[in-house]
Design a protein around this motif. Structure first.
Motif, short mmCIF file in Angstrom:
data_model
loop_
_atom_site.label_atom_id
_atom_site.label_comp_id
_atom_site.label_asym_id
_atom_site.label_seq_id
_atom_site.Cartn_x
_atom_site.Cartn_y
_atom_site.Cartn_z
N PHE A 287 2.44 5.04 -4.41
CA PHE A 287 2.26 6.49 -4.58
C PHE A 287 3.44 7.28 -4.03
CE2 PHE A 287 -2.57 5.69 -4.44
CZ PHE A 287 -2.71 5.81 -5.80
N VAL A 292 -0.84 11.66 -4.33
CA VAL A 292 -1.71 10.47 -4.43
C VAL A 292 -2.90 10.77 -5.34
CG1 VAL A 292 -1.01 9.62 -2.16
CG2 VAL A 292 -3.12 10.96 -2.38
N ILE A 317 3.56 4.85 0.13
CA ILE A 317 3.59 6.26 -0.27
C ILE A 317 4.96 6.82 0.08
CG2 ILE A 317 2.40 8.48 -0.16
CD1 ILE A 317 -0.11 7.06 0.84
#
Ligand SMILES: *[C@@H]1O[C@H](CO)[C@@H](O)[C@H](O)[C@H]1NC(C)=O
Ligand SMILES: *[C@@H]1O[C@H](CO)[C@@H](O)[C@H](O)[C@H]1NC(C)=O
Length: 395
Positions: A287, A292, A317
């Motif tokens: 992500f 997200v 992320i």
């Protein structure tokens, strides 16, 4: 994703010292680059173009991958993420790793901490180009190293992967096969690979990334030769080779409702209807900070409603560098919400981060200008993201 080349591990065996840092004038990044992303002292990794970053003498005028924050983060729990995940009813909290990193003793010591990581996934060394570089000749040394580590540490192991369009040896990707011949090739590869690790693997990504983002089938040697039948061929071979391993299909961009998630759901329904062995679906979850998925729980529940388990298999992320306090704070929230989605779904068995430290993340060399995607920084200190994970595991 995670298309770190396995050539990496082969090279590592020849020149193990080359993987810590790149030398002066050496490459240190760029699309497709899988080597070191840091430079020896006195030089600075400088982006020349999307495909090439080089260690140039001197200090940086801009240092995109150097964290700007040196603030110390205090862990909100010292129990360890895996311990917390188990206490919350999950099977594991784990991480990807890769063979070249294991020579870094500080890294290996943390990886060995089974309170933090109760499961590991080899990033590259069980892929096709690593395990069957020439037809019928299998090499398991890299995969065995990680399997033995998991065993010694009492960690579960996810096998990654049997059939994927990427990191194929050229005899497969450029081969000319009849349908019958390629069927034999897949059966032999999956059967031998899964059979070699029989009894040691919790779950296998038997099929990796079968779909394009629009939900159509990826055109690769498997699909182009066998249409969709390669999927049951591989799953059945894996089941026969290790009846106790959970068999997964793993993909990215199925974390949001949409065409790709629907295609995966339809595939799984068809496999179940046809009596093909399938136990789980892996949500990679690569992500971007602030972006997200907000429908992850919903999509996971669509799969668990079919009686399958699900897992977060490759979580990271990333952010556009440089790091800022605001980005790190958002990243903390994002890690929390993704882990919380798994917590909210009973059939979500565990979470694997795609390596625990920014030092060995695949992101900077794949997405130019982006990085800092992991819960630990390049110096192995926890980031706010760690406490976001703790918050979800203890909610
Ligand atoms: C990690 O664990 C393995 C397996 O027990 C062991 O051989 C290795 O020495 C450990 N590494 C470190 C740095 O603790
Ligand atoms: C692949 O199989 C599907 C389902 O059986 C069929 O509808 C489709 O026409 C096939 N595609 C090709 C290219 O043969």
């Amino acid at each position: 994703m995670s298309r770190l080349l396995t050539a990496f591990s082969v090279l590592a065996a020849l020149v193990p010292f080359a993987f810590g840092q790149s030398a002066e004038w050496g490459q240190c990044g760029g699309i497709g680059w899988t080597g070191a992303t840091t430079c020896v002292s006195g030089t600075t990794c400088t982006v020349l173009n999307d495909y090439y970053s080089q260690c140039l003498p001197g200090t940086a005028t801009t240092a995109p991958s150097t964290p700007t924050s040196t603030s110390v983060v205090t862990p909100s729990s010292t129990a360890g993420l895996h311990t917390l995940a188990k206490a919350a009813g999950k099977l594991y909290f784990g991480t990807a790793t890769d063979n070249p990193e294991l020579t870094d003793t500080a890294y290996a010591a943390k990886l060995n901490d089974s309170k933090e990581f109760g499961q590991i996934t080899p990033g590259n060394s069980m892929k096709w180009d690593a395990t069957e570089p020439t037809r019928g000749t299998f090499t398991f040394s890299g995969g065995d190293q990680i399997a033995n580590l998991a065993k010694a540490n009492g960690q579960l192991l996810r096998g990654h992967n049997c059939v994927w369009y990427n990191q194929l040896p050229s005899w497969v990707s450029d081969g000319t096969f009849t349908a019958a011949d390629l069927t034999t090739v897949i059966q032999n590869h999956c059967g031998t690979l899964v059979g070699h690790y029989k009894g040691q693997i919790y779950s296998w990504d038997v099929i990796n990334e079968p779909f394009n983002d629009d939900g159509t089938w990826r055109q690769d040697i498997f699909y182009n030769t066998l249409n969709t039948t390669y999927v049951p061929i591989a799953l059945k071979a894996a089941r026969a080779a290790d009846p106790n391993a959970k068999l997964y299909i793993n993909d990215y961009n199925i974390e949001n409702t949409g065409a790709k998630a629907t295609a995966m759901l339809n595939l799984v329904k068809e496999l179940i209807a046809d009596g093909v062995p399938i136990d789980g679906v892996g949500f990679q979850c690569h992500f971007i900070v602030g972006e997200v998925s907000t429908s992850l729980q919903t999509v996971m529940e669509q799969f668990t409603a079919l009686g399958l388990e699900v897992a977060i298999t490759e979580l990271d992320i990333r952010m556009t560098l440089p790091e800022t306090e605001a980005l790190l704070a958002q990243q903390q929230k994002d890690y929390q919400s993704v882990v919380q989605a798994c917590m909210n779904v009973e059939g979500c068995v565990g979470i694997t981060i795609w390596d625990w430290t920014d030092k060995y993340s695949w992101v900077p060399s794949t997405f130019s200008g982006q990085g800092a995607a992991c819960p630990w920084d390049e110096n192995f200190a926890i980031k706010p993201a760690y406490n976001g994970i703790v918050a979800a595991l203890t909610a």
